[in-house]
Motif scaffolding. Structure first.
Motif, short mmCIF file in Angstrom:
data_model
loop_
_atom_site.label_atom_id
_atom_site.label_comp_id
_atom_site.label_asym_id
_atom_site.label_seq_id
_atom_site.Cartn_x
_atom_site.Cartn_y
_atom_site.Cartn_z
N PHE A 140 11.29 -2.50 -5.11
CA PHE A 140 9.91 -2.78 -5.48
C PHE A 140 9.67 -2.40 -6.94
CE2 PHE A 140 10.10 1.24 -3.07
CZ PHE A 140 9.72 2.16 -4.03
N GLY A 141 8.60 -2.96 -7.47
CA GLY A 141 8.23 -2.65 -8.85
C GLY A 141 6.72 -2.63 -9.01
N GLY A 142 6.25 -1.83 -9.97
CA GLY A 142 4.84 -1.79 -10.32
C GLY A 142 4.68 -2.14 -11.78
N GLY A 143 3.75 -3.03 -12.08
CA GLY A 143 3.58 -3.44 -13.46
C GLY A 143 2.34 -4.28 -13.67
N PRO A 144 2.22 -4.92 -14.83
CA PRO A 144 1.01 -5.69 -15.14
C PRO A 144 0.84 -6.89 -14.20
CG PRO A 144 2.70 -5.95 -16.85
CD PRO A 144 3.17 -4.87 -15.95
N GLN B 277 0.84 -1.21 0.00
CA GLN B 277 0.00 0.00 0.00
C GLN B 277 0.87 1.25 0.00
OE1 GLN B 277 -2.41 -0.65 3.47
NE2 GLN B 277 -3.59 -2.30 2.50
N ALA B 278 1.95 1.24 0.75
CA ALA B 278 2.86 2.39 0.78
C ALA B 278 3.53 2.59 -0.57
CB ALA B 278 3.91 2.20 1.88
N VAL B 279 3.90 1.50 -1.24
CA VAL B 279 4.51 1.59 -2.57
C VAL B 279 3.50 2.16 -3.57
CG1 VAL B 279 5.42 0.26 -4.51
CG2 VAL B 279 6.20 -0.24 -2.17
N ARG C 283 2.44 -11.62 -10.79
CA ARG C 283 2.16 -12.97 -10.28
C ARG C 283 3.31 -13.92 -10.61
NH1 ARG C 283 -3.18 -11.92 -12.09
NH2 ARG C 283 -2.72 -13.00 -14.07
N ALA C 284 3.83 -13.83 -11.83
CA ALA C 284 4.93 -14.71 -12.22
C ALA C 284 6.18 -14.41 -11.39
CB ALA C 284 5.23 -14.52 -13.71
N GLN D 55 -0.56 -5.31 -8.29
CA GLN D 55 0.36 -4.90 -9.35
C GLN D 55 1.72 -4.50 -8.77
OE1 GLN D 55 -2.66 -1.98 -11.12
NE2 GLN D 55 -1.50 -2.61 -12.94
N ILE D 56 1.94 -4.79 -7.50
CA ILE D 56 3.17 -4.39 -6.81
C ILE D 56 3.95 -5.63 -6.40
CG2 ILE D 56 4.14 -3.21 -4.80
CD1 ILE D 56 2.84 -1.28 -6.72
#
Length: 408
Positions: free
Chosen positions: A250-254, A75-77, A259-260, A93-94
């Motif tokens: 951390f990363g944000g993406g599809p 949530q912070a990210v 999940r992978a 997505q994080i």
């Protein structure tokens, strides 16, 4: 003798770690070595962040967490991405990993099939090509010299893309150069990428908060929204928050990629440290007042070192937009002779000469894919930086022109 996996023959140890190891050996021998080879702020982790880690221990938050991050940290990210970058991600997505390096590693292993190509502008962070090779891919390194401010052009990107291209890795501000892409430059690269929907992007933004002279940071998925669904935006707390040893990236993406990546991480390290995650929540949500002081100190060091190196015959460098590195051309030293009679033929020779003679550890540009250069980190005590510059100047003054060779 142990038979090692063939994949290890495709990679090499990190040059910056190797140089730092040799410098440590010299220090154990009693030599006063100044290490400018590691990308690590010399500041302590801000007190309010450290206190959050201590509270986590005191409150018994020392057990396993969700594989790729606690709900609180995710949530912070997500809040950080929306607040700072105008990027909206849900918590699924994080991905949170043990440093930004693991996040990128997970992404490459989730994305790359054998012989897939990954475009990497050079000079590059030393680990990018080897991570691609370990994943079975082919790094396609595109040389981006000083005349183009060490940044890939739309024309170069277009020319590098093939049907086998799977990914582009973009780092801004960049290691080792500190070069940063302006908004219009990202838009121009985005126009190329929009024409090639099979190309995914990993945007490494780890130096986001370390910028100078009013240069404005922005990130690709924010300025080219059409690329949002095929971009992994990577960041972390190591550099801007002086939390290298806490190991949180951390990363944000599809969602399918996230999940992978979680599946991969579950079979490798599982969750990052629970204590470090609690500290990272405070870092992202808490006060950032310390940043102004850190940035001013970094800026003063950058300016001092830039002036010092440009005053040394045979060396030159540009002032970077961000990060805490100088990438220094040593072309003017190539061909010169040391007091011991050795001719400096490569930047590797220059780096070795500076370590053994001046007792200053730097990283040769060859390790970053561009020669003859070397990288110094100005994330070191100001007094030691000044002394390092003086030592390097004295060592360079001792070089002479190599004697001409040829038949009589």
């Amino acid at each position: 003798m142990t038979t090692l996996a063939r994949r290890l023959s495709t990679i090499k140890p990190s040059a910056s770690i190797d140089i730092s190891r040799r410098a440590a050996e010299m220090r154990r021998e009693g030599l006063d070595v100044i290490t400018l080879s590691q990308g690590e702020p010399d500041f302590d982790t801000p007190a309010h962040i450290a206190q959050a880690g201590k509270r986590a221990i005191d409150n018994g938050h020392t057990r396993y967490t969700d594989v790729d991050g606690t709900p609180e940290l995710k949530q912070a990210v997500a809040a950080k991405f929306e607040r700072d970058n105008n990027l909206r991600y849900s918590t699924d997505q994080i991905s949170v990993g043990t440093g930004g390096k693991q996040v990128i590693f997970n992404a490459l292993f989730a994305l790359i099939d054998p012989d897939d190509e990954v475009i990497i502008p050079a000079p590059y962070w030393v680990s990018y090509p080897d991570m691609v090779r370990l994943a079975g891919g082919m790094p396609v390194c595109v040389e981006c010299g000083e005349t183009q401010a060490f940044k890939i052009s739309p024309e170069q990107l277009e020319a590098a893309i093939t049907p086998q291209t799977k990914c582009l890795i973009l780092n801004s501000p960049a290691n080792p150069t500190g070069a940063g892409y302006h908004r219009d430059e990202l838009v121009a690269l985005g126009e190329v990428l929009k024409r090639h929907p099979h190309v995914f992007v990993i945007s490494d933004d780890i130096y986001e908060y370390l910028t100078y002279d009013g240069w404005a940071f922005t990130t690709l998925a924010a300025v080219v929204p059409e690329l949002y669904e095929r971009t992994l935006t990577v960041n972390g707390v190591s550099k801007g928050y002086a939390m290298t040893g806490w190991r949180i990236g951390f990363g944000g993406g599809p969602k399918d990629l996230i999940r992978a990546m979680a599946t991969l991480q579950g079979q490798m390290t599982t969750n990052p440290s629970a204590i470090s995650q609690a500290a990272a929540v405070e870092a992202l949500n808490g006060s950032k007042d310390f940043l102004d002081e850190h940035l001013e100190i970094f800026r003063q060091r950058r300016d001092m070192c830039t002036a010092a190196f440009n005053a040394i015959d045979g060396l030159s460098c540009r002032a970077p937009e961000g990060a805490f590195y100088l990438f220094i051309s040593c072309q003017g030293l190539i061909g010169r002779q040391t007091p011991g009679g050795e001719v400096l033929e490569r930047d590797v020779d220059v780096a070795r000469f500076l370590l053994e003679t001046a007792h200053v550890a730097v990283v040769p540009g060859t390790a970053f894919g561009l020669a003859p250069w070397f990288r110094v980190s100005f994330a070191a005590a100001t007094e030691r930086l000044g002394e390092a510059c003086e030592r390097i100047a004295q060592a360079c003054q001792a070089l002479t022109s190599a004697p001409a060779t040829g038949s009589a």
